[in-house]
Design an enzyme around this catalytic site. Sequence first.
Site, PDB file in Angstrom:
ATOM      1  N   SER A 148       0.853  -1.186   0.000  1.00 44.05           N
ATOM      2  CA  SER A 148       0.000   0.000   0.000  1.00 44.05           C
ATOM      3  C   SER A 148       0.889   1.235   0.000  1.00 44.05           C
ATOM      4  CB  SER A 148      -0.874  -0.008   1.267  1.00 44.05           C
ATOM      5  OG  SER A 148      -1.473   1.248   1.501  1.00 44.05           O
ATOM      6  N   TYR A 161      -1.372  -0.347  10.744  1.00 47.57           N
ATOM      7  CA  TYR A 161      -1.446  -0.643   9.307  1.00 47.57           C
ATOM      8  C   TYR A 161      -0.149  -0.218   8.635  1.00 47.57           C
ATOM      9  CZ  TYR A 161      -3.352  -0.972   4.576  1.00 47.57           C
ATOM     10  OH  TYR A 161      -3.571  -1.307   3.267  1.00 47.57           O
TER      11      TYR A 161
END
Length: 253
Positions: A148, A161
């Site tokens: 990501s 995350y």
Amino acid sequence: MRPLEGTVALVTGASSGIGEATARALADDGAAVALVARRGDRLEALAASIGDAGGEALVVEADITDRAAADAAVAAAIARWGRLDILVNNAGVMLLGPIADAPLEEWDRMLEINLRAVLSMTHAVLPHLLAAAELGPRRVADLVNISSTAGRQVKRGSAVYNLTKHGVGAFSESFRQEFSRRHLRVGVVEPGAVRTELRDHLRPEIRAVQAERMAAMEALEPSDVADAVRYIVTRPRHQMINELLLRPTEQDD
């Protein structure tokens, strides 16, 4: 001849979103595809669709946070086709929110899926990828890790995350250094905002903020990320795409 004809790929998180789109793209390019996820009904529908299009797919219903299940998923693909040339570690979860008062089970879940499952799947498939790189028709094999933009930049409200996706990048670079001379390539895809089910798992107040953010731009589609994976694994043997950062044009962070 299609570029992946005669190869076998395994895609985790294949029941929806990026994983589903990637499985379709690799099958379109000629790979037989092992579809791994927890939702067996969706995998069956995807396998039927791939079959209708002339491809070949194997359904493996598994929770790969269980190391034994990860091993079994790889074993099922080997039992079916006798080889594995490509692993796409796509399964992941994004549970955003402030550090203060964060539910620890959310942190644990991200560590389990975003990191531990990646490690378990990679460990299980490694000898088969090395064999494909040495003896396979292409004499190269591919590990693709879906990360990501959170693996490149840090933002408030996404600490764990960020941790997991930075970890994927660090592991991938060490993997590259260890196996590149054996023609086992590794590529990391770092998408920005993509229209997937990731945000469905957020707490309501955080989901509302994310929905507003998504509404302000034309986000990527899962097929856009699948195209990136397809590009990485179809390069000539002498070429390795280490990182591919992919954002919506309108995303400014």
